[in-house]
Motif scaffolding. Structure first.
Motif, PDB file in Angstrom:
ATOM      1  N   LEU A   3      44.011  79.659   4.677  1.00  0.00           N
ATOM      2  CA  LEU A   3      43.438  79.622   6.028  1.00  0.00           C
ATOM      3  C   LEU A   3      43.963  80.846   6.774  1.00  0.00           C
ATOM      4  O   LEU A   3      45.167  81.092   6.789  1.00  0.00           O
ATOM      5  CB  LEU A   3      43.865  78.343   6.759  1.00  0.00           C
ATOM      6  N   LYS A   4      43.054  81.603   7.351  1.00  0.00           N
ATOM      7  CA  LYS A   4      43.435  82.830   8.041  1.00  0.00           C
ATOM      8  C   LYS A   4      42.983  82.801   9.488  1.00  0.00           C
ATOM      9  O   LYS A   4      41.913  82.264   9.810  1.00  0.00           O
ATOM     10  CB  LYS A   4      42.813  84.053   7.343  1.00  0.00           C
ATOM     11  N   ILE A   5      43.799  83.407  10.341  1.00  0.00           N
ATOM     12  CA  ILE A   5      43.456  83.575  11.748  1.00  0.00           C
ATOM     13  C   ILE A   5      43.596  85.062  12.077  1.00  0.00           C
ATOM     14  O   ILE A   5      44.625  85.672  11.810  1.00  0.00           O
ATOM     15  CB  ILE A   5      44.395  82.772  12.685  1.00  0.00           C
ATOM     16  N   GLN A   6      42.524  85.636  12.625  1.00  0.00           N
ATOM     17  CA  GLN A   6      42.583  87.034  13.011  1.00  0.00           C
ATOM     18  C   GLN A   6      41.547  87.308  14.105  1.00  0.00           C
ATOM     19  O   GLN A   6      40.349  87.172  13.853  1.00  0.00           O
ATOM     20  CB  GLN A   6      42.305  87.940  11.812  1.00  0.00           C
ATOM     21  N   PRO A   7      41.982  87.691  15.296  1.00  0.00           N
ATOM     22  CA  PRO A   7      43.361  87.816  15.741  1.00  0.00           C
ATOM     23  C   PRO A   7      43.900  86.499  16.280  1.00  0.00           C
ATOM     24  O   PRO A   7      43.147  85.660  16.778  1.00  0.00           O
ATOM     25  CB  PRO A   7      43.230  88.823  16.892  1.00  0.00           C
ATOM     26  N   GLY A  43      52.989  70.793   6.279  1.00  0.00           N
ATOM     27  CA  GLY A  43      52.431  71.609   7.338  1.00  0.00           C
ATOM     28  C   GLY A  43      53.096  72.958   7.519  1.00  0.00           C
ATOM     29  O   GLY A  43      54.200  73.210   7.031  1.00  0.00           O
ATOM     30  N   THR A  44      52.394  73.840   8.221  1.00  0.00           N
ATOM     31  CA  THR A  44      52.929  75.123   8.671  1.00  0.00           C
ATOM     32  C   THR A  44      52.910  75.117  10.186  1.00  0.00           C
ATOM     33  O   THR A  44      51.864  74.932  10.792  1.00  0.00           O
ATOM     34  CB  THR A  44      52.071  76.304   8.165  1.00  0.00           C
ATOM     35  N   ARG A  45      54.094  75.310  10.779  1.00  0.00           N
ATOM     36  CA  ARG A  45      54.152  75.356  12.242  1.00  0.00           C
ATOM     37  C   ARG A  45      54.003  76.793  12.697  1.00  0.00           C
ATOM     38  O   ARG A  45      54.858  77.641  12.403  1.00  0.00           O
ATOM     39  CB  ARG A  45      55.454  74.762  12.767  1.00  0.00           C
ATOM     40  N   LEU A  46      52.935  77.073  13.412  1.00  0.00           N
ATOM     41  CA  LEU A  46      52.648  78.424  13.902  1.00  0.00           C
ATOM     42  C   LEU A  46      52.997  78.534  15.377  1.00  0.00           C
ATOM     43  O   LEU A  46      52.584  77.689  16.182  1.00  0.00           O
ATOM     44  CB  LEU A  46      51.161  78.759  13.707  1.00  0.00           C
ATOM     45  N   THR A  47      53.729  79.569  15.710  1.00  0.00           N
ATOM     46  CA  THR A  47      54.005  79.914  17.103  1.00  0.00           C
ATOM     47  C   THR A  47      53.488  81.319  17.353  1.00  0.00           C
ATOM     48  O   THR A  47      53.872  82.264  16.658  1.00  0.00           O
ATOM     49  CB  THR A  47      55.512  79.867  17.417  1.00  0.00           C
ATOM     50  N   VAL A  48      52.602  81.435  18.325  1.00  0.00           N
ATOM     51  CA  VAL A  48      52.047  82.733  18.706  1.00  0.00           C
ATOM     52  C   VAL A  48      52.697  83.153  20.018  1.00  0.00           C
ATOM     53  O   VAL A  48      52.669  82.403  21.000  1.00  0.00           O
ATOM     54  CB  VAL A  48      50.517  82.675  18.858  1.00  0.00           C
ATOM     55  N   VAL A  49      53.297  84.358  19.999  1.00  0.00           N
ATOM     56  CA  VAL A  49      54.020  84.832  21.192  1.00  0.00           C
ATOM     57  C   VAL A  49      53.369  86.089  21.762  1.00  0.00           C
ATOM     58  O   VAL A  49      52.599  86.753  21.087  1.00  0.00           O
ATOM     59  CB  VAL A  49      55.507  85.090  20.872  1.00  0.00           C
ATOM     60  N   ASP A  57      46.532  79.194  19.688  1.00  0.00           N
ATOM     61  CA  ASP A  57      46.521  78.787  18.282  1.00  0.00           C
ATOM     62  C   ASP A  57      47.853  78.194  17.844  1.00  0.00           C
ATOM     63  O   ASP A  57      47.968  77.693  16.714  1.00  0.00           O
ATOM     64  CB  ASP A  57      46.203  79.999  17.389  1.00  0.00           C
ATOM     65  N   SER A  58      48.849  78.244  18.714  1.00  0.00           N
ATOM     66  CA  SER A  58      50.148  77.653  18.375  1.00  0.00           C
ATOM     67  C   SER A  58      49.965  76.168  18.100  1.00  0.00           C
ATOM     68  O   SER A  58      49.478  75.418  18.963  1.00  0.00           O
ATOM     69  CB  SER A  58      51.133  77.860  19.525  1.00  0.00           C
ATOM     70  N   ALA A  59      50.344  75.743  16.896  1.00  0.00           N
ATOM     71  CA  ALA A  59      50.092  74.370  16.455  1.00  0.00           C
ATOM     72  C   ALA A  59      50.696  74.180  15.076  1.00  0.00           C
ATOM     73  O   ALA A  59      51.204  75.120  14.466  1.00  0.00           O
ATOM     74  CB  ALA A  59      48.596  74.078  16.404  1.00  0.00           C
ATOM     75  N   MET A  60      50.617  72.935  14.593  1.00  0.00           N
ATOM     76  CA  MET A  60      50.947  72.642  13.200  1.00  0.00           C
ATOM     77  C   MET A  60      49.638  72.643  12.411  1.00  0.00           C
ATOM     78  O   MET A  60      48.668  72.005  12.824  1.00  0.00           O
ATOM     79  CB  MET A  60      51.617  71.274  13.087  1.00  0.00           C
ATOM     80  N   TYR A  61      49.621  73.347  11.299  1.00  0.00           N
ATOM     81  CA  TYR A  61      48.437  73.391  10.447  1.00  0.00           C
ATOM     82  C   TYR A  61      48.736  72.593   9.183  1.00  0.00           C
ATOM     83  O   TYR A  61      49.648  72.914   8.419  1.00  0.00           O
ATOM     84  CB  TYR A  61      48.049  74.837  10.140  1.00  0.00           C
ATOM     85  N   LEU A  62      47.974  71.520   9.015  1.00  0.00           N
ATOM     86  CA  LEU A  62      48.211  70.571   7.935  1.00  0.00           C
ATOM     87  C   LEU A  62      47.133  70.688   6.875  1.00  0.00           C
ATOM     88  O   LEU A  62      45.941  70.772   7.190  1.00  0.00           O
ATOM     89  CB  LEU A  62      48.211  69.136   8.478  1.00  0.00           C
ATOM     90  N   CYS A  63      47.548  70.654   5.632  1.00  0.00           N
ATOM     91  CA  CYS A  63      46.626  70.624   4.516  1.00  0.00           C
ATOM     92  C   CYS A  63      46.710  69.244   3.868  1.00  0.00           C
ATOM     93  O   CYS A  63      47.794  68.633   3.818  1.00  0.00           O
ATOM     94  CB  CYS A  63      46.989  71.704   3.501  1.00  0.00           C
ATOM     95  N   ALA A  64      45.589  68.745   3.413  1.00  0.00           N
ATOM     96  CA  ALA A  64      45.562  67.463   2.719  1.00  0.00           C
ATOM     97  C   ALA A  64      44.602  67.561   1.537  1.00  0.00           C
ATOM     98  O   ALA A  64      43.672  68.379   1.551  1.00  0.00           O
ATOM     99  CB  ALA A  64      45.124  66.334   3.653  1.00  0.00           C
ATOM    100  N   THR A 123      54.219  84.723  15.116  1.00  0.00           N
ATOM    101  CA  THR A 123      53.435  85.943  15.107  1.00  0.00           C
ATOM    102  C   THR A 123      53.094  86.341  16.538  1.00  0.00           C
ATOM    103  O   THR A 123      53.070  85.505  17.445  1.00  0.00           O
ATOM    104  CB  THR A 123      52.160  85.772  14.280  1.00  0.00           C
ATOM    105  N   GLU A 124      52.841  87.612  16.733  1.00  0.00           N
ATOM    106  CA  GLU A 124      52.428  88.085  18.050  1.00  0.00           C
ATOM    107  C   GLU A 124      50.921  87.910  18.185  1.00  0.00           C
ATOM    108  O   GLU A 124      50.174  88.016  17.199  1.00  0.00           O
ATOM    109  CB  GLU A 124      52.816  89.548  18.228  1.00  0.00           C
ATOM    110  N   LYS A 125      50.494  87.671  19.402  1.00  0.00           N
ATOM    111  CA  LYS A 125      49.054  87.547  19.616  1.00  0.00           C
ATOM    112  C   LYS A 125      48.365  88.847  19.225  1.00  0.00           C
ATOM    113  O   LYS A 125      48.948  89.919  19.321  1.00  0.00           O
ATOM    114  CB  LYS A 125      48.734  87.170  21.055  1.00  0.00           C
ATOM    115  N   SER A 126      47.168  88.688  18.746  1.00  0.00           N
ATOM    116  CA  SER A 126      46.289  89.737  18.234  1.00  0.00           C
ATOM    117  C   SER A 126      46.613  90.127  16.791  1.00  0.00           C
ATOM    118  O   SER A 126      45.866  90.906  16.187  1.00  0.00           O
ATOM    119  CB  SER A 126      46.284  90.985  19.115  1.00  0.00           C
ATOM    120  N   GLN A 127      47.703  89.591  16.248  1.00  0.00           N
ATOM    121  CA  GLN A 127      48.002  89.856  14.846  1.00  0.00           C
ATOM    122  C   GLN A 127      47.260  88.875  13.941  1.00  0.00           C
ATOM    123  O   GLN A 127      46.767  87.844  14.384  1.00  0.00           O
ATOM    124  CB  GLN A 127      49.510  89.740  14.591  1.00  0.00           C
TER     125      GLN A 127
END
Lengths: 113, 114
Positions: free
Chosen positions: B77-81, B108-114, B86-93, B13-17
């Motif tokens: 889990l939401k991130i805005q913006p 996990g979900t691997r998030l990359t913010v560009v 915030d680029s990281a792996m988001y793990l649920c347990a 995702t792009e930053k601020s999104q």
């Protein structure tokens, strides 16, 4: 505050040789301690756990760990490494409420043939 | 063997999104956790739910992060913006009780913010 310190960020061994991954903990209460393994693109898997019973804990895949209160250590060992053991290993302590986990920074284990 | 399901597997995702991650715990598990794992580090707890109630969100950056578990089952889990950091792996347990001994982690979900 409770914490764990993994003393090596990277350990390299040859297949068939012993594995030692070192972990020291800091806790103001009697902790429960765990080792987790994380293979690439896979979820974290519990290897073993210490919960104030026997100090020598046996886990899956031939791994074991010994709780040493006097040394505040919980080192992970395996007599003979296998190529499939190559992964990231985390030493973990529970929080004081016993409801959440606090992870170390991890040790990358490489196994060469 | 029962698993914790997470989606998407990867997200750029792009930053601020705005970005959202979804987690479906093991059926019957009352406790659900979201952890964030920055590259080269161990996972850190963001938020813990017991059924639909938040038990611990002390490490959740509440100015941009939100989490919900409306019916006490799946969670978002939401991130805005989004920010570059915030680029990281988001793990649920999930766990069958409030104790920490019966965790099952998702992939996990691997998030990359560009």
């Amino acid at each position: 505050a409770q914490s764990v310190t993994q003393l090596d960020s990277h350990v390299s061994v040859s297949e068939g040789t012993p594995v030692l991954l070192r972990c020291n903990y800091s806790s103001s209460y009697s902790p429960s301690l765990f080792w987790y393994v994380q293979h690439p693109n896979k979820g974290l898997q519990l290897l073993l756990k210490y919960t104030s019973a026997a100090t020598l804990v046996k886990g899956i895949n031939g791994f074991e760990a010994e709780f040493k209160k006097s040394e505040t250590s919980f080192h992970l060992t395996k007599p003979s490494a296998h190529m499939s053991d190559a992964a990231e290993y985390f030493c973990v302590v529970n929080n004081q409420a016993g409801t959440a986990l606090i992870f170390g920074k991890g040790t990358t284990l490489s196994v060469s043939s | 063997e029962a698993e914790v399901a997470q989606s998407p597997r990867y997200k750029i995702t792009e930053k601020s999104q705005a970005v959202a991650f979804w987690c479906d715990p093991i059926s019957g598990h009352a406790t659900l956790y979201w952890y964030r794992q920055i590259l080269g580090q161990g996972p850190e707890l963001l938020v813990q739910f017991q059924d639909e109630s938040v038990v611990d969100d002390s490490q959740l950056p509440k100015d941009r992060f939100s989490a919900e578990r409306l019916k006490g089952v799946d969670s978002t889990l939401k991130i805005q913006p989004a920010e570059l950091g915030d680029s990281a792996m988001y793990l649920c347990a999930s766990s069958s009780d409030r104790g920490s001994y019966g965790y099952t982690f998702g992939s996990g979900t691997r998030l990359t913010v560009v």
